[in-house]
Write a protein that holds these residues in place. Structure first.
Motif, PDB file in Angstrom:
ATOM      1  N   LEU A 136      -1.553  22.524 -20.637  1.00 20.05           N
ATOM      2  CA  LEU A 136      -2.275  23.784 -19.622  1.00 20.05           C
ATOM      3  C   LEU A 136      -2.235  24.501 -20.127  1.00 20.05           C
ATOM      4  O   LEU A 136      -1.650  25.083 -20.509  1.00 20.05           O
ATOM      5  CB  LEU A 136      -1.393  23.002 -18.143  1.00 20.05           C
ATOM      6  N   LEU A 137      -3.710  25.019 -19.859  1.00 18.59           N
ATOM      7  CA  LEU A 137      -3.683  26.917 -20.116  1.00 18.59           C
ATOM      8  C   LEU A 137      -3.247  27.356 -18.270  1.00 18.59           C
ATOM      9  O   LEU A 137      -4.779  27.308 -18.120  1.00 18.59           O
ATOM     10  CB  LEU A 137      -5.249  27.271 -20.909  1.00 18.59           C
ATOM     11  N   ILE A 138      -2.747  28.305 -18.352  1.00 17.28           N
ATOM     12  CA  ILE A 138      -2.773  28.666 -16.447  1.00 17.28           C
ATOM     13  C   ILE A 138      -3.183  30.299 -16.729  1.00 17.28           C
ATOM     14  O   ILE A 138      -2.375  31.087 -18.061  1.00 17.28           O
ATOM     15  CB  ILE A 138      -1.538  28.270 -16.561  1.00 17.28           C
ATOM     16  N   ARG A 139      -4.204  30.797 -16.450  1.00 15.77           N
ATOM     17  CA  ARG A 139      -4.210  31.398 -16.068  1.00 15.77           C
ATOM     18  C   ARG A 139      -3.228  32.805 -15.547  1.00 15.77           C
ATOM     19  O   ARG A 139      -2.485  32.396 -14.893  1.00 15.77           O
ATOM     20  CB  ARG A 139      -6.137  32.241 -15.226  1.00 15.77           C
ATOM     21  N   PRO A 140      -3.404  34.167 -15.997  1.00 21.32           N
ATOM     22  CA  PRO A 140      -2.224  34.952 -15.310  1.00 21.32           C
ATOM     23  C   PRO A 140      -1.985  35.011 -13.307  1.00 21.32           C
ATOM     24  O   PRO A 140      -1.720  35.356 -12.758  1.00 21.32           O
ATOM     25  CB  PRO A 140      -2.560  36.525 -15.655  1.00 21.32           C
ATOM     26  N   ASP A 141      -3.488  34.646 -13.109  1.00 22.70           N
ATOM     27  CA  ASP A 141      -3.420  34.608 -11.725  1.00 22.70           C
ATOM     28  C   ASP A 141      -2.668  33.410 -11.361  1.00 22.70           C
ATOM     29  O   ASP A 141      -2.952  33.008  -9.976  1.00 22.70           O
ATOM     30  CB  ASP A 141      -4.871  34.899 -10.920  1.00 22.70           C
ATOM     31  N   GLY A 142      -2.342  31.609 -11.543  1.00 24.48           N
ATOM     32  CA  GLY A 142      -1.594  31.032 -12.120  1.00 24.48           C
ATOM     33  C   GLY A 142      -2.843  29.384 -11.846  1.00 24.48           C
ATOM     34  O   GLY A 142      -1.871  28.278 -10.933  1.00 24.48           O
ATOM     35  N   TYR A 143      -4.029  29.927 -12.181  1.00 23.94           N
ATOM     36  CA  TYR A 143      -4.865  28.769 -12.175  1.00 23.94           C
ATOM     37  C   TYR A 143      -5.131  28.299 -13.051  1.00 23.94           C
ATOM     38  O   TYR A 143      -5.045  29.150 -13.947  1.00 23.94           O
ATOM     39  CB  TYR A 143      -6.464  29.516 -11.259  1.00 23.94           C
ATOM     40  N   VAL A 144      -5.142  26.654 -12.928  1.00 23.33           N
ATOM     41  CA  VAL A 144      -5.938  26.202 -13.986  1.00 23.33           C
ATOM     42  C   VAL A 144      -6.150  25.836 -14.874  1.00 23.33           C
ATOM     43  O   VAL A 144      -7.990  25.973 -14.134  1.00 23.33           O
ATOM     44  CB  VAL A 144      -5.106  24.588 -13.313  1.00 23.33           C
ATOM     45  N   ALA A 145      -6.688  26.387 -16.295  1.00 25.35           N
ATOM     46  CA  ALA A 145      -7.980  26.717 -17.049  1.00 25.35           C
ATOM     47  C   ALA A 145      -8.606  26.132 -17.863  1.00 25.35           C
ATOM     48  O   ALA A 145      -9.960  25.936 -17.534  1.00 25.35           O
ATOM     49  CB  ALA A 145      -8.287  28.612 -17.905  1.00 25.35           C
TER      50      ALA A 145
END
Length: 155
Positions: free
Chosen positions: A102-111
């Motif tokens: 999983l790649l998770i953006r700094p705002d917590g959303y899965v990219a």
């Protein structure tokens, strides 16, 4: 409000967990965890000295987090160019929807998830974190917060 499903739904709406961002190709509907807020998982880190840690604790740095299982080594090599912006963490297991990474953006959303394949990981890294650092470039010291005055200074 005694129904747990209603309580959970209201909590999700209030916490904006029902919000889904378009993360895939244009016009492609979001599926699984992609585009959604990452759940606060309890993760077992791999390797010597590995310990359990919550995903929220890994996100405190304000950087993106790439989670991968030991069986999925490709994301680690693909993300090397973004090592100054993305923390790669190896964990024992991830939810089935993650398909191993999983790649998770700094705002917590899965990219990105491994279910979309390794090619889209590079595209997601470019989209959200800009150009990679050249492989031959040494990591130059950046600005850091001074513990004394709270100002910025070069190390």
């Amino acid at each position: 409000m005694t129904d747990p499903a209603v309580k959970q739904r209201l909590h999700d709406v209030y916490a904006m967990k029902d919000l889904v961002y378009p993360m895939g190709a244009p016009g492609e509907p979001a599926s699984g965890l992609l585009g959604r807020a990452a759940p606060d998982l309890l993760l077992d880190r791999s390797g010597p000295g590995g310990s359990a840690v919550r995903l929220a604790a890994l996100q405190r740095t304000g950087r993106a987090v790439l989670l991968r299982t030991p069986a999925h080594g490709e994301p680690t090599s693909a993300a090397q160019g973004w090592r100054d912006r993305v923390d790669t963490v190896t964990v024992e297991a991830l939810p089935a929807e993650a398909a191993g990474a999983l790649l998770i953006r700094p705002d917590g959303y899965v990219a990105w998830t491994a279910a979309t394949g390794p090619g889209p990981l590079t595209a997601a890294l470019h989209r959200w974190f800009g150009e990679p650092v050249p492989a031959e470039a040494d990591e130059a010291p950046g600005l850091v917060l001074s513990r004394c005055g709270g100002g910025l200074e070069r190390p």
